[in-house]
Design an enzyme around this catalytic site. Structure first.
Site, PDB file in Angstrom:
ATOM      1  N   TYR A 161       0.862  -1.190   0.000  1.00  0.00           N
ATOM      2  CA  TYR A 161       0.000   0.000   0.000  1.00  0.00           C
ATOM      3  C   TYR A 161       0.893   1.233   0.000  1.00  0.00           C
ATOM      4  CZ  TYR A 161      -3.535   3.401   1.459  1.00  0.00           C
ATOM      5  OH  TYR A 161      -4.371   4.488   1.524  1.00  0.00           O
ATOM      6  N   ASP A 194       9.480   3.108  -0.404  1.00  0.00           N
ATOM      7  CA  ASP A 194       8.436   3.793   0.358  1.00  0.00           C
ATOM      8  C   ASP A 194       8.674   3.543   1.843  1.00  0.00           C
ATOM      9  OD1 ASP A 194       6.191   4.784   1.538  1.00  0.00           O
ATOM     10  OD2 ASP A 194       4.757   3.713   0.275  1.00  0.00           O
ATOM     11  N   LYS A 202       4.104   9.939   8.266  1.00  0.00           N
ATOM     12  CA  LYS A 202       3.899   9.506   9.651  1.00  0.00           C
ATOM     13  C   LYS A 202       4.892  10.151  10.626  1.00  0.00           C
ATOM     14  CE  LYS A 202       1.717   5.289   7.981  1.00  0.00           C
ATOM     15  NZ  LYS A 202       0.327   5.289   8.387  1.00  0.00           N
TER      16      LYS A 202
HETATM   17  C1  LIG Z   1       3.843   2.433   3.172  1.00  0.00           C
HETATM   18  C2  LIG Z   1       2.807   3.529   3.054  1.00  0.00           C
HETATM   19  N1  LIG Z   1       2.887   4.397   2.032  1.00  0.00           N
HETATM   20  C3  LIG Z   1       2.004   5.387   1.883  1.00  0.00           C
HETATM   21  C4  LIG Z   1       0.975   5.554   2.765  1.00  0.00           C
HETATM   22  C5  LIG Z   1      -0.002   6.675   2.574  1.00  0.00           C
HETATM   23  O1  LIG Z   1       0.165   7.654   3.553  1.00  0.00           O
HETATM   24  P1  LIG Z   1      -1.049   8.618   3.915  1.00  0.00           P
HETATM   25  O2  LIG Z   1      -2.064   7.799   4.615  1.00  0.00           O
HETATM   26  O3  LIG Z   1      -0.401   9.662   4.788  1.00  0.00           O
HETATM   27  O4  LIG Z   1      -1.533   9.198   2.642  1.00  0.00           O
HETATM   28  C6  LIG Z   1       0.869   4.668   3.864  1.00  0.00           C
HETATM   29  C7  LIG Z   1      -0.183   4.747   4.902  1.00  0.00           C
HETATM   30  O5  LIG Z   1      -1.207   5.169   4.885  1.00  0.00           O
HETATM   31  C8  LIG Z   1       1.800   3.634   4.001  1.00  0.00           C
HETATM   32  O6  LIG Z   1       1.730   2.759   5.005  1.00  0.00           O
HETATM   33  N1  LIG Z   2      -2.393   1.091   6.708  1.00  0.00           N
HETATM   34  C1  LIG Z   2      -2.714   2.490   6.781  1.00  0.00           C
HETATM   35  C2  LIG Z   2      -1.490   3.229   7.148  1.00  0.00           C
HETATM   36  O1  LIG Z   2      -0.432   2.736   7.299  1.00  0.00           O
HETATM   37  C3  LIG Z   2      -3.804   2.715   7.758  1.00  0.00           C
HETATM   38  C4  LIG Z   2      -4.168   4.163   7.894  1.00  0.00           C
HETATM   39  C5  LIG Z   2      -5.376   4.493   7.091  1.00  0.00           C
HETATM   40  O2  LIG Z   2      -5.406   4.245   5.902  1.00  0.00           O
HETATM   41  O3  LIG Z   2      -6.309   5.079   7.679  1.00  0.00           O
END
Ligand SMILES: Cc1ncc(COP(=O)(O)O)c(C=O)c1O
Ligand SMILES: N[C@H](C=O)CCC(=O)O
Length: 439
Positions: A148, A243, A275
Site C-alpha cells: 500500500y 516507500d 507519519k
Molecule cells: C507504506 C505507506 N505508504 C504510503 C501511505 C499513505 O500515507 P497517507 O495515509 O499519509 O496518505 C501509507 C499509509 O497510509 C503507508 O503505510
Molecule cells: N495502513 C494504513 C497506514 O499505514 C492505515 C491508515 C489508514 O489508511 O487510515
C-alpha cells in the site's frame, strides 16, 4: 464524554457520524469492518494511552498508525506546536524551519541529498512516481501485490491496508488507462521481477516497494531483496522508489535504509516518508539524489505544489519529534516489542494456536499460520477468522489493537512497564478467544 456533541457513547457517536459521513469514518480501516462491533471514538491521547468518548482509557497499539514514536502528546512536541501556532498557522511561504527538517533527514538517510515536503504519504508516493516518469521518460510502474502506498489512482491496484481488510481487489473510479500503467508482481519473487523487466524493461520508469511491507501485516523483504530491486531496476535504466512512509524513523533512526544501509547501485533512488516525520501532524516528504530531485519545479519540468506543503505547525511537530528520537527512544520501543512478542507467542502457543510473528525493529504483527508469510498470497492464507475475537478480547481488557489482521502493531517509547503489563495480562484470554474461533 460529551465534548459538545450532546452524545456520550461510542454507539451514539457512530450512528450520528454515519448520518453525516460515508460509513461514519474518514478513512475506511477505522470502521471496524473486518472485526465487527462499534469503533471507539477517541477524545484524547497521552503517552501510551488513548481515551474514548465513554471516558475509557485504553493502552494503544495503533499510535495513530505510526507517527507517535514518542508516545501521544509528548510535552515538548505539544509545546513546539503551540509555539509555532502562536506565530501563525500557515503562511503559504517558505519558513526557516523547513530547511532544518530537510537537513535533519539528509543527515540520517544517506541516499537523500534533497527533500521536498508535502502533506500526506499519498502525495509523497504520487510525486515520486511522477518524478521517476519525468526523469526516465517512461510510463510503466511496477508495484507489489499487497503493498500500500496511499490512494492515488495508479497505486490502488492490488493494494494492501484497507483494501486487503475489505477484500477489495482495487478501487472503482480508476481509468483502465491509468491502472494499465501499473504492473503488479508478487512480493519477494525475484523471478517475477526479472520476467517483468525482460518483457517491459524499456518502458518501466520505476519499481515502488514498501521498504518492509506492513500493510498486509508485516512481511519482511527476503535477504537483500531491496538491493536486488535497485540493481535490477538500474540495469534496465529504471529507478527504485523505497516507500518509507511507515518504516521511516520508526524501525531505526534512519528507517529501513538505516538497518540495511544499501549504497551505490544497491541504493534506492527516491525515498518517501510520512507519519513519524510529521510527529502526528499532516506532513510527509520525498527525497533522493540531488540531480533527480532538482527535476522538480521550480528548477525542473516535473510539477508539484501544495498550499499547505511545509506547514509551519506540522514542521515544528516533525522537527521536534525527530530531534527527540534519540537511540534511547528506539531502545525503549524495541523493549516494548520484545515484551509483547514474547507474551504473545507464549499465550498463543499455550492455546495451540498456529501463529507467526514478523518483526523488524519494533514494527511487527502476528499472522495466524505456521510460517511467517513472504507474499500477499501467503498473508491471505491464514486463519484470519481468529483475529476478530482476539481483537475484541484485547479491547474488552483495555488494549486497542489495529482493527484488521492486515495492519501492523505500533508501539511507542512511552509504553512503560504498567502499559506493557496490561497488554501481557490481557493476552491469555485473547489467545483463548482466538483458539475457540471457528471459520
Ligand atoms: C507504506 C505507506 N505508504 C504510503 C501511505 C499513505 O500515507 P497517507 O495515509 O499519509 O496518505 C501509507 C499509509 O497510509 C503507508 O503505510
Ligand atoms: N495502513 C494504513 C497506514 O499505514 C492505515 C491508515 C489508514 O489508511 O487510515
Amino acid at each position: 464524554m460529551d465534548r459538545g456533541t450532546g452524545m456520550s457513547t461510542n454507539a451514539e457517536l457512530f450512528e450520528r457520524a454515519k448520518r453525516a459521513i460515508p460509513g461514519g469514518v474518514n478513512s475506511p480501516v477505522r470502521a471496524f469492518g473486518s472485526v465487527g462491533g462499534t469503533p471507539r471514538f477517541l477524545v484524547a491521547a497521552k503517552g501510551p494511552h488513548v481515551t474514548d468518548a465513554e471516558g475509557r482509557e485504553l493502552v494503544d497499539l495503533v499510535a495513530s498508525w505510526g507517527p507517535a514514536i514518542l508516545g501521544h502528546a509528548h510535552p515538548e512536541v505539544v509545546q513546539a506546536v503551540q509555539d509555532a501556532a502562536a506565530h501563525g498557522l500557515s503562511f503559504g511561504a517558505s519558513t526557516p524551519a523547513e530547511a532544518l527538517l530537510a537537513e535533519e533527514v539528509e543527515a540520517r538517510v544517506g541516499p537523500v541529498e534533497r527533500l521536498r515536503l508535502v502533506s500526506t504519504g499519498t502525495e509523497a508516493t504520487m510525486t515520486a512516481i511522477r518524478l521517476a516518469r519525468g526523469a526516465t521518460g517512461r510510463d510503466l510502474l511496477v508495484k507489489f501485490d499487497g503493498h500500500y502506498h496511499g490512494h492515488s489512482d495508479g497505486l490502488l491496484v492490488a493494494a494492501g491496508s484497507g483494501l486487503a481488510t475489505l477484500a477489495m481487489p482495487g478501487s472503482a473510479g480508476i481509468p483502465e488507462a491509468v491502472a494499465g500503467t501499473t504492473l503488479v508482481v508478487p512480493y519477494n519473487d525475484r523471478a517475477a521481477i526479472e520476467a517483468v523487466f525482460a518483457e517491459h524493461g524499456d518502458r518501466i520508469a520505476a519499481v515502488i516497494v514498501e521498504a518492509a511491507a506492513a500493510n498486509m501485516g508485516v512481511v519482511l523483504p527476503d535477504g537483500d531483496f531491496n538491493a536486488f530491486l535497485a540493481r535490477t531496476a538500474h540495469a534496465h535504466g529504471a529507478l527504485l522508489i523505497s516507500d518509507e512512509v511507515l518504516t521511516g524513523f520508526r524501525v531505526s533512526r534512519a528507517g529501513m535504509w538505516g538497518l540495511e544501509g544499501w549504497t551505490g547501485d544497491d541504493a534506492p533512488d527516491l525515498l518517501t516518508f510520512g507519519k513519524v516525520i510529521g510527529g502526528g501532524m499532516p506532513l510527509a516528504a520525498l527525497g533522493g539524489r540531488r540531480e533527480l530531485m532538482e527535476l522538480l519545479a521550480p528548477l525542473g519540468p516535473v510539477y508539484q505544489a501544495g498550499t499547505l506543503s511545509g506547514n509551519p505547525v506540522a514542521v515544528a511537530a516533525g522537527l521536534t519529534t525527530l530531534r527527540l528520537a534519540t537511540p534511547g527512544v528506539y531502545d525503549r520501543m524495541e523493549h516494548a516489542a520484545d515484551v509483547i512478542e514474547g507474551a504473545l507467542t507464549e499465550a498463543l502457543a499455550a492455546e495451540g494456536v498456529a501463529h507467526a510473528i514478523s518483526r523488524v525493529g519494533s514494527l511487527f504483527s502476528v499472522a495466524f499460520r505456521e510460517e511467517a508469510p513472504r507474499s500477499f498470497e501467503e498473508a491471505k492464507a491464514q486463519d484470519a477468522f481468529r483475529y476478530p475475537p482476539f481483537f475484541h478480547a484485547m479491547l474488552d481488557a483495555g488494549v486497542s489493537l489495529p482493527p484488521s489482521v492486515f495492519e501492523a502493531w505500533f508501539v511507542t517509547a512511552a509504553h512503560d512497564e504498567a502499559a506493557l503489563g496490561r497488554i501481557v495480562d490481557a493476552l491469555p484470554r485473547a489467545a483463548r478467544a482466538a483458539a475457540a474461533a471457528t471459520a
